[in-house]
Every structure is written in C-alpha cells, then in structure tokens.
Design an enzyme around this catalytic site. Sequence first.
Site, PDB file in Angstrom:
ATOM      1  N   ASN A   1     -20.794  -8.624   1.774  1.00  0.00           N
ATOM      2  CA  ASN A   1     -21.129  -9.449   0.611  1.00  0.00           C
ATOM      3  C   ASN A   1     -22.596  -9.843   0.746  1.00  0.00           C
ATOM      4  O   ASN A   1     -22.933 -10.706   1.546  1.00  0.00           O
ATOM      5  CB  ASN A   1     -20.222 -10.683   0.592  1.00  0.00           C
ATOM      6  CG  ASN A   1     -20.631 -11.680  -0.484  1.00  0.00           C
ATOM      7  OD1 ASN A   1     -21.423 -11.369  -1.370  1.00  0.00           O
ATOM      8  ND2 ASN A   1     -20.077 -12.885  -0.401  1.00  0.00           N
TER       9      ASN A   1
ATOM     10  N   LYS B   1     -24.501 -11.317  -1.372  1.00  0.00           N
ATOM     11  CA  LYS B   1     -24.879 -12.544  -2.106  1.00  0.00           C
ATOM     12  C   LYS B   1     -26.164 -12.289  -2.904  1.00  0.00           C
ATOM     13  O   LYS B   1     -26.361 -11.188  -3.390  1.00  0.00           O
ATOM     14  CB  LYS B   1     -25.004 -13.723  -1.129  1.00  0.00           C
ATOM     15  CG  LYS B   1     -23.785 -13.803  -0.201  1.00  0.00           C
ATOM     16  CD  LYS B   1     -23.674 -15.060   0.563  1.00  0.00           C
ATOM     17  CE  LYS B   1     -22.415 -14.988   1.432  1.00  0.00           C
ATOM     18  NZ  LYS B   1     -22.116 -16.242   2.090  1.00  0.00           N
TER      19      LYS B   1
ATOM     20  N   HIS C   1     -14.904 -16.228  -4.685  1.00  0.00           N
ATOM     21  CA  HIS C   1     -15.641 -16.613  -3.475  1.00  0.00           C
ATOM     22  C   HIS C   1     -15.905 -18.123  -3.496  1.00  0.00           C
ATOM     23  O   HIS C   1     -16.137 -18.698  -4.558  1.00  0.00           O
ATOM     24  CB  HIS C   1     -16.951 -15.842  -3.390  1.00  0.00           C
ATOM     25  CG  HIS C   1     -17.626 -16.013  -2.067  1.00  0.00           C
ATOM     26  ND1 HIS C   1     -18.387 -17.119  -1.775  1.00  0.00           N
ATOM     27  CD2 HIS C   1     -17.626 -15.238  -0.953  1.00  0.00           C
ATOM     28  CE1 HIS C   1     -18.834 -17.011  -0.529  1.00  0.00           C
ATOM     29  NE2 HIS C   1     -18.384 -15.881  -0.012  1.00  0.00           N
TER      30      HIS C   1
ATOM     31  N   GLU D   1     -18.409 -19.835  -2.789  1.00  0.00           N
ATOM     32  CA  GLU D   1     -19.685 -20.250  -3.390  1.00  0.00           C
ATOM     33  C   GLU D   1     -19.568 -20.299  -4.907  1.00  0.00           C
ATOM     34  O   GLU D   1     -20.198 -21.132  -5.558  1.00  0.00           O
ATOM     35  CB  GLU D   1     -20.816 -19.317  -2.925  1.00  0.00           C
ATOM     36  CG  GLU D   1     -21.186 -19.620  -1.479  1.00  0.00           C
ATOM     37  CD  GLU D   1     -21.769 -18.458  -0.705  1.00  0.00           C
ATOM     38  OE1 GLU D   1     -22.150 -17.443  -1.320  1.00  0.00           O
ATOM     39  OE2 GLU D   1     -21.823 -18.571   0.539  1.00  0.00           O
TER      40      GLU D   1
ATOM     41  N   GLU E   1     -11.307 -16.982   4.025  1.00  0.00           N
ATOM     42  CA  GLU E   1     -12.649 -17.430   4.392  1.00  0.00           C
ATOM     43  C   GLU E   1     -12.687 -18.955   4.433  1.00  0.00           C
ATOM     44  O   GLU E   1     -12.856 -19.600   3.385  1.00  0.00           O
ATOM     45  CB  GLU E   1     -13.682 -16.947   3.375  1.00  0.00           C
ATOM     46  CG  GLU E   1     -13.806 -15.450   3.278  1.00  0.00           C
ATOM     47  CD  GLU E   1     -15.193 -15.044   2.783  1.00  0.00           C
ATOM     48  OE1 GLU E   1     -15.828 -14.230   3.451  1.00  0.00           O
ATOM     49  OE2 GLU E   1     -15.644 -15.574   1.756  1.00  0.00           O
TER      50      GLU E   1
ATOM     51  N   GLY F   1     -21.532 -18.826   6.677  1.00  0.00           N
ATOM     52  CA  GLY F   1     -22.977 -19.019   6.830  1.00  0.00           C
ATOM     53  C   GLY F   1     -23.372 -20.101   7.815  1.00  0.00           C
ATOM     54  O   GLY F   1     -24.530 -20.518   7.847  1.00  0.00           O
TER      55      GLY F   1
ATOM     56  N   SER G   1     -18.989 -16.169   9.125  1.00  0.00           N
ATOM     57  CA  SER G   1     -19.800 -15.998  10.341  1.00  0.00           C
ATOM     58  C   SER G   1     -19.298 -14.853  11.236  1.00  0.00           C
ATOM     59  O   SER G   1     -19.348 -14.970  12.472  1.00  0.00           O
ATOM     60  CB  SER G   1     -19.884 -17.312  11.125  1.00  0.00           C
ATOM     61  OG  SER G   1     -20.564 -18.291  10.345  1.00  0.00           O
TER      62      SER G   1
HETATM   63  P1  PGA Z   1     -21.148 -15.150   6.318  1.00  0.00           P
HETATM   64  O1  PGA Z   1     -20.571 -15.088   4.834  1.00  0.00           O
HETATM   65  O2  PGA Z   1     -20.666 -13.901   7.034  1.00  0.00           O
HETATM   66  O3  PGA Z   1     -22.638 -15.166   6.157  1.00  0.00           O
HETATM   67  O4  PGA Z   1     -20.614 -16.365   6.965  1.00  0.00           O
HETATM   68  C1  PGA Z   1     -19.268 -14.620   4.556  1.00  0.00           C
HETATM   69  C2  PGA Z   1     -18.987 -14.659   3.084  1.00  0.00           C
HETATM   70  O5  PGA Z   1     -19.490 -15.564   2.410  1.00  0.00           O
HETATM   71  O6  PGA Z   1     -18.266 -13.810   2.565  1.00  0.00           O
END
Ligand code: PGA
Length: 272
Positions: free
Chosen positions: A17, A19, A115, A117, A187, A193, A233
């Site tokens: 992903n 983003k 997601h 976000e 998640e 992140g 992460s």
């Molecule tokens: P990250 O993000 O691996 O940077 O923690 C995962 C995601 O948002 O799908």
Amino acid sequence: MVNGTRAARRRPLAAGNWKMHRTRAETVRLLKTLAARLEERRPAAADGPPVAAAGAEVVVCPPFTALGDAARALEGTGIALGAQNLHWEDEGAYTGEISAPMLVECSCRYVIVGHSERRQYFGETNETVRKRLGAAARHGLHPILCVGETWEERRAGRTKQVVRTQLTSALAGFPDGAPAGLCVAYEPVWAIGTGQAARGEDAQEVAALIRQLLAGLFGDDAAAATRILYGGSVKPDNILEFSRQPDIDGALVGGASLDPSSFAEIVERVAR
Ligand code: PGA
C-alpha cells in the site's frame, strides 16, 4: 476449526500500500527495481514468472495517478495491480472520486477498502465500506478489506468486538456468499506507521476470530479459502512472526513496500 490442512489451498499474498507516495516517473522506477529484485530471488530450478515461482502472489497499490503507468511497467512481471480506494457508484457527480470501472480499465485486479486512514481522515464508515465492497464485487475487483482497532479500543479490551462489527457490517451486503477474491487485512490502527507491530500471537488470535466470523457468514469452505493478512509496521525482520501463524496468509505493507529490496525480502519470506 477451519484452518488446519485446508490452509495449504491459500496462496500467500504480499500487498504493498503505497498511500500518497510516488509520482508516475517514480512509480515506474520503483516497479522496475522491484521486478529485478524479485527476479534475483527466483529459486534456481523454477520456470515461469519469478513471482509465481517464489510461491507468493504480489500486489502493488500505487496512487490513482500512477495506475496506468504501473500497469504498463508490470506487464510480464507476474505482479498484480491494485488501487487504494473506490467509489460505490459507477459514475456520477462525486467530485474527486474514482469508480470501479475506471480501475478495471487501468488493469487493477485488487482494491483496498476501508483502510483505517480512510476511516480516520475521510469519514469512511462501516456503511460506506459495505457499499464500496459491493462496487468492487460487481466489477470483479478483489477487495482487500481492512479492519482493526485503535489503541484506546485495545486498552479497553474491545478489540474483538470492534473487529466483529467492522467485518460483519462490511459483509452484510453479501447474503449469497463472499465477494470473489475477498482478502481481509487485520491492521491494528496503533501499529500502522508507528514501527510498533503487533505480537504474532495477538495478530493470530484476531485472524482466527476473522476466519470464524467468515465461516459463520459464508460457511467453512469459503472461510478456509479466504486469505487473511496482517498489516501494521511489517518489515523484513518481523514478517516471519506473522506469516508462520496458521490463520495469517500474508501481509499488507505500507512503508516497507516503498523500498524494493525490503518488499522483495518480505515477499520471499511470505512465500516460505
Ligand atoms: P505500515 O502501513 O506498514 O507503514 O505500518 C500499513 C498499512 O497502512 O497498510
């Protein structure tokens, strides 16, 4: 018990992903390097596309603006293309939105839905997630449905309840069976992140719950065939902690998917 021996039928999946990262030119460069890194990791005796030979399915989800370039760059690599979101209508007065037919035309096979976000910053609700899933299913896009609790919810002991509500309300629009190609990504919001991944056993506990809920909704066979990913992460040095769990079939990777060497290493470990 719906994992067990049937787990052998599920092909591991590593999805990146991206983003809001990478321009069109950067996307093409990143994908060329990624394809080369995966090629280097092809088992010596294997024929066919390098990714397939490595035993895992690989998906990248760049920004909308780069999907066309990405589709061309991915030809012949065995890497599949996905988008990060979609609208529930096929077209209409929805400024700033992108529909399923538009993604299909860009050669997308997968789409991330719900997601955290999107939920946190763009008003995504369980209701809109359900509608977006419906659009993906109508157009044959394989949804990667994201669920997961916040830190406050985990601290309050509400993780399972939150995941149950997110999953069952998202899938309430499918009385006749699971959307084709459905993947569910667990998640935890606090792990995204932050560099602070969940513990493998905790992620497995939630993944097992997700599979149990899927069995209740769609039956044991559908539950056993659905891939459940962990995200939050994920890095080359912690992926094995997740991919070795019986109900976790791969990863949804944010930050580490922007580095071709790291992502190729994650793919290799997911494929084991
Ligand atoms: P990250 O993000 O691996 O940077 O923690 C995962 C995601 O948002 O799908």
